[in-house]
Structure formats: C-alpha cells, structure tokens
Design a protein around this motif. Sequence first.
Motif, PDB file in Angstrom:
ATOM      1  N   ASN A  21      -7.928 -10.110  11.402  1.00 23.64           N
ATOM      2  CA  ASN A  21      -7.094  -9.233  10.614  1.00 23.64           C
ATOM      3  C   ASN A  21      -6.338  -9.765   9.419  1.00 23.64           C
ATOM      4  N   ARG A  68     -10.927   2.469   7.476  1.00 24.81           N
ATOM      5  CA  ARG A  68      -9.511   2.397   7.968  1.00 24.81           C
ATOM      6  C   ARG A  68      -8.766   3.956   7.447  1.00 24.81           C
ATOM      7  N   VAL A 107      -3.024   1.898   7.576  1.00 21.53           N
ATOM      8  CA  VAL A 107      -3.670   0.304   8.024  1.00 21.53           C
ATOM      9  C   VAL A 107      -4.554  -0.239   6.883  1.00 21.53           C
ATOM     10  N   TRP A 164      -3.261  -0.903  15.011  1.00 15.41           N
ATOM     11  CA  TRP A 164      -3.026   0.070  14.151  1.00 15.41           C
ATOM     12  C   TRP A 164      -1.518   0.469  13.983  1.00 15.41           C
ATOM     13  N   VAL A 223       0.596  -2.294  12.588  1.00 10.40           N
ATOM     14  CA  VAL A 223       0.656  -2.554  11.073  1.00 10.40           C
ATOM     15  C   VAL A 223       1.072  -1.323  10.351  1.00 10.40           C
ATOM     16  N   GLY A 224       0.580  -0.379  10.570  1.00  5.95           N
ATOM     17  CA  GLY A 224       0.741   1.203  10.043  1.00  5.95           C
ATOM     18  C   GLY A 224       2.061   1.598  10.263  1.00  5.95           C
TER      19      GLY A 224
END
Length: 265
Positions: A19, A45, A49, A123, A126-127
Amino acid sequence: MNVRAIFIDMDGTLLKASNSISRRNMEAIYKLNNQGVKIFLATGRHYEVTTPYHKEIGLRTPMICLNGAAIHDAETGRVMQMKTVQLNEERFHQLTAESPCNVLIHTANGLYCKQTNEEIDYWTKVGKIPPRYIGDLRQANYQDVLKYSVRTDAPSPQISALFKNEAEVIDWNDGFELLAPNVSKWSAIQSLITEYKISPNEVVAIGDGPNDIEMLCHVGIGVAMGNASEKVKAAADYVTGHHENDGLAEFIERNLLKLNELYAI
C-alpha cells in the motif's frame, strides 16, 4: 497523440502490495504533471482511503472513487457527483446473510459490513473512520448506497448474475461488486473530461482489474499492468510491467514523457 490527461488505478497499479507508492512511480508522475498532463486517480476505494495518497502525490484534480459511483473535489472532499444503486434489499440479504461471505455496503455516510477483516482494519487506520456498523446487515439502518461488495473468496458469477437487471455487476476472483446501472470508472471519466474539455483520444488510462476494463477500452491509450488478468490485458492497447516492479513508471517513462516531449518541440 497529444496526451492531456491520465487516469490511474490505485491497488495493483499505483500502489505496491504494501500500500505504498514507490519513489520511481512518484517521480514519473511528477515529471508528467510538470509537462502539463492532468493526473487523476480512479479507484474502487472510498474517499477516506483515497485522499491520503492523492495528497501524498500533491494532486489537485478530482478523485474518482468507488468505481465511478462518486467523484470528490480535491480541496474540500465535497461530493461533486454521486450515483446511488437501488436493489431489492430483502432479496439481496436473503442471498447473502446466511452465506459464508462478507458483505460491505459503501454509502454516502460511511461503510456498513457483515464482519470486519484485515482490509477494513487497514481502511480504518488510513481513513481514520471506522465502519458505521458491523454485524447482521438486515438489522442495519443505511441509505444512499454507492456500492455493494460481496466477498465469497471465490468467483461467484452464478450469484452475481442474479443482480444484472438491477445493477452494474463487476465480477472478481473473490466475489463481486454492484453499482448503479451504467456506472463505471469510464462513466466518471466521461463527466470529468467533458468538464475539462478533453477528448477521449487525448486520455490515457491504466489499471489491472475487471473494474478497469471499460475505461481501458474507451480512452485513447488503455494500459494494463503486468499483474492484470488476461481478460484485462486483452482490453488494453499496451501491457506494462508488474505493479511490484513499477510498471506504472515504466510506461510513463518509455511512452508518455517521450511522446509529450515530441509535441512540446
């Protein structure tokens, strides 16, 4: 061909399996951007993300998310375009609730899922937004669905075919996805290039998955990654290297930078 825009898939294309964006991919994108080519991300996505990578590259173009179901403004995250899908929910849950599969429902307000997994945990990291609901989706209160994702860990065309009258179906090796009819990355690209007054013949698209096939077929140059399936490669004009070997940068360096340099003379 004068290339004015490139639409880049993320997983299996821009990103390594870790990633991360390699330095070589980043530098190739910078050089192309400096030549005046508009760089867009077009991904399956959701926004949360996608935007960290969009910012890492320094892009200011809109983001195509959820396979074209949503287009987000780069500066504000505002939804510029949204296409919701309407299914017979009772029938959908009858087919999936008791099956040994995971179901992910992407809505305008967040993610609802049958169960969490490593991908969803990533997710969330990251998000920075966890799923709004985890559990029996028949009990969830959601609306404005942008994408259904059914993960069966195996191809399931016999199940996905049951939804072809209601939705746009994308079959994967581990399940399938459902979008609103006629929604795809390509439909979102059409909206954006119309706004930017760019011809499809001036566009490059690059990707590796079945959700990329339509855009590869309709742009001026469609590029499949070396890690793509034979079906995706057959839809493309060119096949570049594997995503773990910087196939994106390889194509840009060998073709687009030289091509645009010729037109700049």
